[in-house]
Design a protein around this motif. Structure first.
Motif, PDB file in Angstrom:
ATOM      1  N   ALA A 102      29.313  23.898 -32.050  1.00 46.00           N
ATOM      2  CA  ALA A 102      28.059  23.424 -31.693  1.00 46.00           C
ATOM      3  C   ALA A 102      27.121  23.541 -32.934  1.00 46.00           C
ATOM      4  N   TRP A 103      27.068  24.488 -33.378  1.00 46.06           N
ATOM      5  CA  TRP A 103      26.156  24.568 -34.721  1.00 46.06           C
ATOM      6  C   TRP A 103      26.636  23.630 -35.783  1.00 46.06           C
ATOM      7  N   LEU A 104      27.762  23.108 -35.904  1.00 50.98           N
ATOM      8  CA  LEU A 104      28.052  22.194 -37.053  1.00 50.98           C
ATOM      9  C   LEU A 104      27.543  20.943 -36.404  1.00 50.98           C
ATOM     10  N   ALA A 105      27.579  20.648 -35.326  1.00 49.88           N
ATOM     11  CA  ALA A 105      27.045  19.393 -34.617  1.00 49.88           C
ATOM     12  C   ALA A 105      25.623  19.229 -34.898  1.00 49.88           C
ATOM     13  N   ARG A 106      24.836  20.311 -34.600  1.00 48.42           N
ATOM     14  CA  ARG A 106      23.440  20.376 -34.905  1.00 48.42           C
ATOM     15  C   ARG A 106      23.289  19.948 -36.123  1.00 48.42           C
ATOM     16  N   ARG A 107      24.002  20.744 -37.111  1.00 48.25           N
ATOM     17  CA  ARG A 107      23.556  20.674 -38.598  1.00 48.25           C
ATOM     18  C   ARG A 107      23.890  19.022 -39.062  1.00 48.25           C
ATOM     19  N   GLY A 108      24.801  18.534 -38.300  1.00 48.14           N
ATOM     20  CA  GLY A 108      24.963  17.158 -38.478  1.00 48.14           C
ATOM     21  C   GLY A 108      24.019  16.199 -37.932  1.00 48.14           C
ATOM     22  N   GLY A 109      22.950  16.470 -37.596  1.00 48.18           N
ATOM     23  CA  GLY A 109      21.867  15.684 -37.081  1.00 48.18           C
ATOM     24  C   GLY A 109      22.141  15.416 -35.609  1.00 48.18           C
ATOM     25  N   LEU A 110      23.033  15.745 -34.810  1.00 49.67           N
ATOM     26  CA  LEU A 110      22.988  15.450 -33.413  1.00 49.67           C
ATOM     27  C   LEU A 110      21.865  16.035 -32.580  1.00 49.67           C
ATOM     28  N   GLY A 111      21.298  15.256 -31.588  1.00 46.39           N
ATOM     29  CA  GLY A 111      20.542  16.001 -30.545  1.00 46.39           C
ATOM     30  C   GLY A 111      21.170  16.946 -29.670  1.00 46.39           C
ATOM     31  N   TRP A 112      20.289  17.556 -28.891  1.00 40.75           N
ATOM     32  CA  TRP A 112      20.555  18.781 -28.286  1.00 40.75           C
ATOM     33  C   TRP A 112      21.640  18.548 -27.161  1.00 40.75           C
ATOM     34  N   SER A 113      21.380  17.196 -26.403  1.00 37.87           N
ATOM     35  CA  SER A 113      22.063  16.774 -25.390  1.00 37.87           C
ATOM     36  C   SER A 113      23.639  16.504 -26.092  1.00 37.87           C
ATOM     37  N   ALA A 114      23.824  15.898 -27.155  1.00 37.33           N
ATOM     38  CA  ALA A 114      24.901  15.733 -27.771  1.00 37.33           C
ATOM     39  C   ALA A 114      25.668  16.813 -28.146  1.00 37.33           C
ATOM     40  N   VAL A 115      24.889  18.013 -28.598  1.00 36.82           N
ATOM     41  CA  VAL A 115      25.433  19.220 -29.083  1.00 36.82           C
ATOM     42  C   VAL A 115      25.963  20.013 -28.013  1.00 36.82           C
ATOM     43  N   ILE A 116      25.422  19.978 -26.719  1.00 37.72           N
ATOM     44  CA  ILE A 116      25.951  20.296 -25.599  1.00 37.72           C
ATOM     45  C   ILE A 116      27.150  19.775 -25.221  1.00 37.72           C
ATOM     46  N   VAL A 117      27.302  18.470 -25.120  1.00 33.86           N
ATOM     47  CA  VAL A 117      28.595  17.693 -24.969  1.00 33.86           C
ATOM     48  C   VAL A 117      29.730  18.047 -25.777  1.00 33.86           C
ATOM     49  N   VAL A 118      29.340  18.374 -27.243  1.00 29.56           N
ATOM     50  CA  VAL A 118      30.152  18.847 -28.179  1.00 29.56           C
ATOM     51  C   VAL A 118      30.826  20.223 -27.774  1.00 29.56           C
ATOM     52  N   ALA A 119      30.215  21.295 -27.363  1.00 37.03           N
ATOM     53  CA  ALA A 119      30.433  22.659 -27.246  1.00 37.03           C
ATOM     54  C   ALA A 119      31.094  22.388 -25.869  1.00 37.03           C
ATOM     55  N   MET A 120      30.893  21.840 -24.727  1.00 35.11           N
ATOM     56  CA  MET A 120      31.620  21.636 -23.679  1.00 35.11           C
ATOM     57  C   MET A 120      32.825  21.082 -23.802  1.00 35.11           C
ATOM     58  N   GLY A 121      33.167  19.962 -24.588  1.00 36.46           N
ATOM     59  CA  GLY A 121      34.381  19.231 -25.095  1.00 36.46           C
ATOM     60  C   GLY A 121      35.419  20.348 -25.607  1.00 36.46           C
ATOM     61  N   SER A 122      34.684  21.047 -26.665  1.00 35.56           N
ATOM     62  CA  SER A 122      35.293  22.170 -27.500  1.00 35.56           C
ATOM     63  C   SER A 122      36.021  23.113 -26.552  1.00 35.56           C
ATOM     64  N   ALA A 123      35.211  23.536 -25.593  1.00 38.82           N
ATOM     65  CA  ALA A 123      35.587  24.756 -24.357  1.00 38.82           C
ATOM     66  C   ALA A 123      36.558  24.280 -23.567  1.00 38.82           C
ATOM     67  N   THR A 124      36.560  23.140 -23.239  1.00 41.35           N
ATOM     68  CA  THR A 124      37.284  22.456 -21.794  1.00 41.35           C
ATOM     69  C   THR A 124      38.409  21.480 -22.195  1.00 41.35           C
ATOM     70  N   ALA A 125      38.506  20.663 -23.364  1.00 45.73           N
ATOM     71  CA  ALA A 125      39.174  19.730 -23.865  1.00 45.73           C
ATOM     72  C   ALA A 125      39.585  19.642 -25.143  1.00 45.73           C
ATOM     73  N   SER A 126      39.873  20.844 -25.586  1.00 40.72           N
ATOM     74  CA  SER A 126      40.547  21.089 -26.817  1.00 40.72           C
ATOM     75  C   SER A 126      41.532  22.397 -26.727  1.00 40.72           C
ATOM     76  N   LEU A 127      42.192  22.533 -27.653  1.00 45.08           N
ATOM     77  CA  LEU A 127      43.091  23.436 -27.826  1.00 45.08           C
ATOM     78  C   LEU A 127      42.742  24.905 -27.841  1.00 45.08           C
ATOM     79  N   ALA A 128      41.606  24.859 -28.013  1.00 42.19           N
ATOM     80  CA  ALA A 128      40.962  26.277 -28.106  1.00 42.19           C
ATOM     81  C   ALA A 128      40.919  27.136 -26.661  1.00 42.19           C
ATOM     82  N   TRP A 129      40.867  26.564 -25.739  1.00 40.69           N
ATOM     83  CA  TRP A 129      41.040  26.999 -24.370  1.00 40.69           C
ATOM     84  C   TRP A 129      42.395  27.745 -24.092  1.00 40.69           C
TER      85      TRP A 129
END
Length: 415
Positions: A102-129
């Motif tokens: 999420a921090w990387l997405a924010r530093r990449g210039g994405l807005g907060w709604s996009a950052v939240i989507v990235v965090a949710m995707g990383s938590a639920t739809a990646s192998l990290a879970w």
């Protein structure tokens, strides 16, 4: 376990897993040792960082008297990590990966709604879970890599030595947690060098304002060191390199020397080196992407979608898109070429790609920003929503299967 119970980073027989050669260093002529007061032990081949991360959780679990998990008949070995470790350490490492993404997405210039989507995707739809229920140290590596890239972007925008040092240290930590990232972390190192040598657009704008107005520029235009001299920029790069060496020196080469007697002997023998390359590496590359047993397209389809979305991340942050894409491609080329890593035996998907998942998830935020924008022509396009929603939903279902099914057959907490 060896650090908490015996004060030494080593693999001990029966604590908490069966003593096998797979977890010990591979040095010709070396052997396990033991005594009347201490069980048989041997130096661990794994990086020290993973053990140092898990050791506090194990110590707390022992102090609280946590019980070992019950074993079923099909999983007879009773030597497994206490529940306090598997229920806290793994999720903590997974949470660190999601936060860094999420921090990387924010530093990449994405807005907060996009950052939240990235965090949710990383938590639920990646192998990290799925791997949050294990002690896989790839989550630590991924968090360090994402943090290093985010710090490098921050360093370029602020031009302060502190952020160059932070980025270099985190890049060193990634290498210390997975030795192959001494090489695979090169794109982030190049991003650091680019930030140190090439002035950012913000710096150039400040210089234009200063030259146009001899009086002090407006407060919002001030930055700590606008357009430093070439000598000062060399100092920034030297700061990042010194921070990287300060981490890699003791945790990689010092640890190697303590275990094997050689700073360049990583304890894995020929594993991961030229001797272990596949005769036909394109088989491994294809399998890493499309294999029904280990492929990204089956176990992490949203991650594959993120690779196609790099085209939109390029519009938001060209340095991040180029660095992230290069890191993912380099990791896929390496892991797909090595016989022991492209499928990694009993596993749930390509677990070695967990470390580079943040760079494939951030582009999902760029795609979301274009699909959800009010004035976007894609907002009413059902195919755009299907292209984003179907892989996400499929990934959630696959991850839920990994949580319900004991895919590791009893050894998923022993990495």
């Amino acid at each position: 376990v060896g650090l908490v119970e015996h004060g030494r980073l080593a693999v001990f027989d029966g604590e908490p897993y069966r003593f096998t050669l797979t977890g010990t260093v591979r040095v010709p002529g070396s052997s396990a040792r033991g005594s009347a007061d201490e069980p048989v032990s041997a130096p661990s081949k794994y990086p020290a960082v993973g053990s140092l991360v898990v050791a506090p959780f194990y110590a707390v679990a022992r102090l609280l008297g946590a019980h070992d998990p019950a074993t079923a008949a099909q999983f007879p070995p009773p030597e497994r990590a206490p529940l306090g470790v598997t229920m806290l350490a793994g999720p903590a490492m997974g949470a660190a990966l999601v936060t860094a993404t999420a921090w990387l997405a924010r530093r990449g210039g994405l807005g907060w709604s996009a950052v939240i989507v990235v965090a949710m995707g990383s938590a639920t739809a990646s192998l990290a879970w799925p791997y949050a229920s294990t002690l896989l140290n790839m989550c630590v590596t991924g968090a360090a890599l994402a943090g290093a890239a985010a710090s490098a972007l921050r360093a370029r925008s602020t031009v302060t030595p502190r952020w160059f040092a932070v980025s270099g240290a985190l890049l060193g930590l990634a290498a210390a947690s997975r030795y192959e990232y001494l090489l695979l972390g090169a794109p982030i190192g190049l991003l650091l060098a680019y930030g140190a040598v090439v002035p950012s657009a913000r710096e150039k704008a400040v210089v234009v304002r200063v030259r146009a107005h001899p009086a002090p520029p407006p407060r919002e235009a001030l930055i700590p060191t606008p357009l430093p001299l070439r000598r000062e920029r060399g100092y920034l790069l030297l700061t990042a390199a010194a921070a990287w060496c300060a981490v890699v020196g003791p945790l990689v080469f010092g640890w190697n020397f303590a275990r094997t007697g050689s700073a360049l002997n990583f304890g894995y023998g020929d594993e991961g080196l030229l001797a272990s390359l596949l005769e036909k590496p394109w088989y491994g590359w294809f399998g890493l992407l499309f294999s029904p047993g280990c492929g990204v397209s089956v176990y992490a389809p949203l991650t594959l979608t993120g690779l196609f979305a790099l085209a939109w991340l390029w519009e938001d942050s060209p340095p991040l898109a180029l660095t992230g894409g290069a890191t993912v491609v380099l990791a896929m080329a390496y892991y797909g070429s090595v016989s022991s890593t492209w499928c990694a035996q009993t596993t749930w998907g390509p677990r070695y790609l967990v470390a580079v998942a943040p760079f494939a998830m951030v582009p999902i935020g760029s795609l979301w920003a274009r699909v959800s924008a009010k004035d976007s022509p894609w907002r009413g396009n059902p195919f755009a929503w299907v292209a984003l929603g179907v892989p996400w939903a499929a990934n959630v279902v696959v991850n839920m299967l990994a949580v319900v099914v004991d895919f590791g057959r009893g050894w998923q907490d022993h990495w």
